[in-house]
Design an enzyme around this catalytic site. Sequence first.
Site, PDB file in Angstrom:
ATOM      1  N   LYS A 186       0.818  -1.210   0.000  1.00  0.00           N
ATOM      2  CA  LYS A 186       0.000   0.000   0.000  1.00  0.00           C
ATOM      3  C   LYS A 186       0.862   1.274   0.000  1.00  0.00           C
ATOM      4  O   LYS A 186       2.084   1.199   0.150  1.00  0.00           O
ATOM      5  CB  LYS A 186      -0.940  -0.018   1.206  1.00  0.00           C
TER       6      LYS A 186
HETATM    7  C1  LIG Z   1      -5.554  -3.917   0.567  1.00  0.00           C
HETATM    8  C2  LIG Z   1      -7.008  -3.683   0.557  1.00  0.00           C
HETATM    9  C3  LIG Z   1      -7.842  -4.045   1.623  1.00  0.00           C
HETATM   10  C4  LIG Z   1      -7.414  -4.893   2.778  1.00  0.00           C
HETATM   11  O1  LIG Z   1      -6.245  -4.622   3.362  1.00  0.00           O
HETATM   12  P1  LIG Z   1      -5.325  -5.712   4.084  1.00  0.00           P
HETATM   13  O2  LIG Z   1      -4.520  -4.803   4.962  1.00  0.00           O
HETATM   14  O3  LIG Z   1      -4.494  -6.379   3.036  1.00  0.00           O
HETATM   15  O4  LIG Z   1      -6.183  -6.626   4.849  1.00  0.00           O
HETATM   16  C5  LIG Z   1      -9.172  -3.697   1.567  1.00  0.00           C
HETATM   17  N1  LIG Z   1      -9.690  -3.065   0.514  1.00  0.00           N
HETATM   18  C6  LIG Z   1      -8.939  -2.710  -0.540  1.00  0.00           C
HETATM   19  C7  LIG Z   1      -9.566  -1.997  -1.674  1.00  0.00           C
HETATM   20  C8  LIG Z   1      -7.581  -3.031  -0.573  1.00  0.00           C
HETATM   21  O5  LIG Z   1      -6.851  -2.718  -1.647  1.00  0.00           O
END
Ligand SMILES: *Cc1c(COP(=O)(O)O)cnc(C)c1O
Length: 404
Positions: A186
């Site tokens: 992210k």
């Molecule tokens: C990455 C992501 C999540 C979940 O995040 P995690 O930390 O990997 O559990 C939820 N929604 C979207 C759109 C994402 O890209």
Amino acid sequence: MPGFELFGPEERKEVNDVLETGILMRYGFDGPRKGIWKSKELEAAICQRFGCNFAQLTSSGTSALTTALTVLGIGAGDEVIMPAFTFVASFEAVLSVGAIPVLAEVDETLTLQPDSVRQAITSRTKCVMPVHMCGAMADLDALLAICKEHNLLLLEDACQSIGGRYKGRHLGTIGNAGTFSFDFVKVITCAEGGAVLTNDEATYTKCDGFTDHGHDHTGVDRGADLHPFIGYNYRISELHAAVGLAQIRKLDQFLAIQQKNHGQLKTILSQLPEVSFRTIPDPSGDSCTFLSWLLPSETLTRAVIAELKSQGILAGNFYWFDNNWHYIRKWDHLRQASTLNNLNDGQRQALQKLSVTTFPASDRVMSRCISTAIGLLWTEEQTQEKGEKIVAAIKKALSRELVN
Ligand SMILES: *Cc1c(COP(=O)(O)O)cnc(C)c1O
């Protein structure tokens, strides 16, 4: 993106502060922790940076969504309208609270098409959950108007769009609650972690308890805490929060690099009249994590993907239409309700219906869309070269199309 590309001494220093005391847990141990409270510090930094009243860290973005849905009172029998294009975590979280995911079409904003949301509303609808995909935002004015008209909650999944804004406000702070993910790929990362953002104190207080077994955190020690409601353990650790703290301080630097590289790449692709770009309701608020572009037809888009692949330069270019994680077309496990335990009746019926539902409007968009992830380490020359190679691949595919 992603923040791990610029991991360095700042992150190590914050982690070392925690390792020095050995207090890896975010609550308690007030004496031995010697004033080191990385999770609390990161929550304060989130509120300050994004202009919201409250932030609750969690163990992941998925648990942030689960927490947000729960504290907003969404549970068995409630319908949540979400887009057909998102990460699997969106429907996982909805199912995990006993609620029913109702998928709506996406348009060229790459998230909820407002008319499709309207059509999906029933007497059981409780929440609309736009997902600000690939760094930019949903048409929030239209969605907020629908929520107001039908008395629905708005939960923003801003996991992919940390630092994005809509009309001056940060994504994730506009609805009743919003979520971030700090997983490893992210915008900013802490390996695994997430956050729920809200401006409502009662919502926040519920998050605080729910993510820590229902503790009310008002006792003089953890043992003296009361449990006004049932919670779970969705806590973040101090080690993770420490990394996140170093990363949030670098966010402005990351966003500036992304904007620069994104702008350069967009200028290069704009040379071609066949290339168009996703609709961004507030272009100045794009976090520029991805450049998402569209071609006139699925055939041409597939030919470009094949060309990028044959030249070994496909990495970083995402064709979500064929992707196993992000689009309804490949979510067979959801459509077939492949769960390890029993779903409730409402969920089972909804997934049966979903298994025969088509998404022609979304298919028309997603089959022509490619998202290029913007690197933080690209030099100007490298960005130029990447852009030119993509342009060459498109031209080659176009010329073949003419011959055929
Ligand atoms: C990455 C992501 C999540 C979940 O995040 P995690 O930390 O990997 O559990 C939820 N929604 C979207 C759109 C994402 O890209």
